[in-house]
Motif scaffolding. Structure first.
Motif: not given
Length: 129
Positions: A27-56
């Protein structure tokens, strides 16, 4: 299982300790799914590219498998594959942080009475004096 919500997948893949933290990051816009911001209800599919923050660090991963059950770390790592670009960037940034921390001198402990008085005197001084 063909698809699962992104907050559940991030929790199952052990990027976040709780689903609430995953939801907050999405919701804070820190996670990207295939290069775009997502909502929590977005369904993940194999082959998708996800950018995720984890600490630093920021992870860029490709989804290999989908599950909504949280398992052990070795099984969680089987759910994704980190891109070579992301891995190189994380290693480079970790090395930069390590080198930056070497140049910072750690305090030797609490100040003694004389040092404390000098600090107090310094803090009382006005910038225009």
């Amino acid at each position: 299982m063909e698809s699962v919500r992104i907050d559940k997948w991030l929790w199952a893949a052990r990027f976040f300790k709780t689903r609430a933290l995953a939801k907050k990051a999405i919701e804070g816009g820190k996670v990207e799914y295939n290069g775009a911001r997502v909502k929590t209800s977005k369904h993940v599919e194999p082959g998708a590219l996800i950018k995720v923050p984890q600490g630093w660090e920021f992870w860029e991963v490709e989804v290999l498998a989908v599950t909504d059950q949280r398992r052990g770390a070795p099984e969680a790592r089987a759910l994704y594959r980190e891109t070579p670009h992301s891995q190189a960037r994380r290693e480079r940034e970790a090395e930069n942080r390590r080198l930056a921390n070497r140049s910072v001198m750690a305090p030797r402990g609490r100040p003694d009475k004389k040092q404390r008085r000098e600090l107090q005197r310094f803090q009382r001084q006005r910038p225009d004096e």
